[in-house]
Design a protein around this motif. Structure first.
Motif, PDB file in Angstrom:
ATOM      1  N   TRP A 103       9.613   8.139  -5.190  1.00 31.72           N
ATOM      2  CA  TRP A 103       9.801   7.219  -4.065  1.00 31.72           C
ATOM      3  C   TRP A 103      11.188   7.357  -3.469  1.00 31.72           C
ATOM      4  N   ASP A 104      11.985   8.333  -3.953  1.00 34.80           N
ATOM      5  CA  ASP A 104      13.287   8.547  -3.321  1.00 34.80           C
ATOM      6  C   ASP A 104      13.741   9.999  -3.452  1.00 34.80           C
ATOM      7  N   ASN A 163      -4.208   9.751  -8.215  1.00 36.79           N
ATOM      8  CA  ASN A 163      -3.300  10.642  -8.939  1.00 36.79           C
ATOM      9  C   ASN A 163      -2.058  10.937  -8.105  1.00 36.79           C
ATOM     10  N   GLY A 164      -1.933  10.225  -6.970  1.00 33.67           N
ATOM     11  CA  GLY A 164      -0.719  10.266  -6.162  1.00 33.67           C
ATOM     12  C   GLY A 164      -0.033   8.914  -6.234  1.00 33.67           C
ATOM     13  N   ARG A 165       0.612   8.487  -5.149  1.00 33.86           N
ATOM     14  CA  ARG A 165       1.284   7.187  -5.131  1.00 33.86           C
ATOM     15  C   ARG A 165       0.251   6.057  -5.061  1.00 33.86           C
ATOM     16  N   ASN A 166       0.483   5.027  -5.870  1.00 29.09           N
ATOM     17  CA  ASN A 166      -0.421   3.868  -5.903  1.00 29.09           C
ATOM     18  C   ASN A 166       0.029   2.744  -4.995  1.00 29.09           C
ATOM     19  N   GLY A 167       1.312   2.708  -4.675  1.00 27.25           N
ATOM     20  CA  GLY A 167       1.877   1.615  -3.900  1.00 27.25           C
ATOM     21  C   GLY A 167       3.136   1.101  -4.567  1.00 27.25           C
ATOM     22  N   ALA A 189       0.830  -1.204   0.000  1.00 25.03           N
ATOM     23  CA  ALA A 189       0.000   0.000   0.000  1.00 25.03           C
ATOM     24  C   ALA A 189       0.867   1.258   0.000  1.00 25.03           C
ATOM     25  N   PRO A 190       0.327   2.389  -0.472  1.00 17.13           N
ATOM     26  CA  PRO A 190       1.113   3.628  -0.551  1.00 17.13           C
ATOM     27  C   PRO A 190       1.736   4.040   0.778  1.00 17.13           C
TER      28      PRO A 190
END
Length: 232
Positions: A89-90, A161-165, A29-30
């Motif tokens: 993610w970084d 529309n943000g992080r999906n995971g 999960a995100p």
């Protein structure tokens, strides 16, 4: 009867071969995202993996990609880099299939992408963002060209529309992962991003260091010289 038995045996073998192309798939999960990248890697089980952050145009050794519809040639480089901290993610940079993305598409999105791994890998992971089912439809996952369902099949996947995971794949048994494909069911309708792509190489696929290659060459030369002395 003999022909039927042979046919059944052949069919069983083909089914067994297809079944052996197995991979363990996890979708985190995100909320697994953390600005503490080391802690996030530990939570994802990718500590020690090689990481592609897409912060420059050259991809890590052995990694290449091609976009699908409109199709592009397989490449180890990006045309340009994209800085989207809210989707990263970084370190802020991402790979995108969007219009105006890494390959500067105009007026359309690319329907999908395939990542290729020279020599095969045992583990793969990538953070994803902006995958939206309402725009792109279902998003299929293919490993080595075989269908593994949809990202939407996983309970932890969040259409957003943000992080999906974070998608993580591990090859089972003696199998290797040679390619991973993500493909929208609707053409040119959904722009999405990848980041913090992680690779665990197979031992045989590891790229030897120059020092190791030099030592190996010296060893082979020395071995040949010794055999010549023994013959004399």
């Amino acid at each position: 009867m003999k022909k039927i038995s042979q046919l059944l045996l052949t069919s069983s073998f083909l089914l067994a071969s297809a079944a052996s192309q197995a991979s363990l798939i996890n979708f985190y999960a995100p909320g697994v995202y953390s600005s503490d990248v080391s802690a996030m890697d530990a939570a994802l089980g990718i500590t020690g993996y090689e990481i592609e952050s897409f912060d420059d145009t050259q991809l890590i050794d052995g990694l290449s990609y091609s976009f699908i519809n409109p199709d592009t040639e397989q490449s180890t480089e990006l045309v340009n880099v994209l800085n989207y901290p809210g989707l990263s993610w970084d370190d802020g940079y991402v790979l995108s299939n969007g219009n105006g993305g890494n390959n500067r598409w105009s007026g359309t999105w690319v329907q999908g992408i395939t990542f290729f791994f020279e020599g095969g890998i045992t583990g793969f992971g990538t953070g994803m963002a902006q995958v939206e089912t309402g725009y792109g439809g279902l998003h299929s996952l293919q490993i080595n060209g075989q269908d593994y369902g949809y990202l939407e099949d996983h309970a932890n996947f969040a259409s957003s529309n943000g992080r999906n995971g974070y998608l993580k794949i591990n090859a089972e048994g003696n199998e290797l992962i040679h390619s991973v494909t993500i493909l929208s069911s609707r053409a040119n309708a959904d722009g999405f991003t990848f980041d913090h792509l992680a690779i665990s190489r197979a031992a045989s696929a590891a790229v030897p260091e120059p020092t190791s290659i030099a030592l190996l060459a010296l060893g082979l030369i020395g071995g040949g010289f010794s055999r010549r002395l023994m013959k004399k």
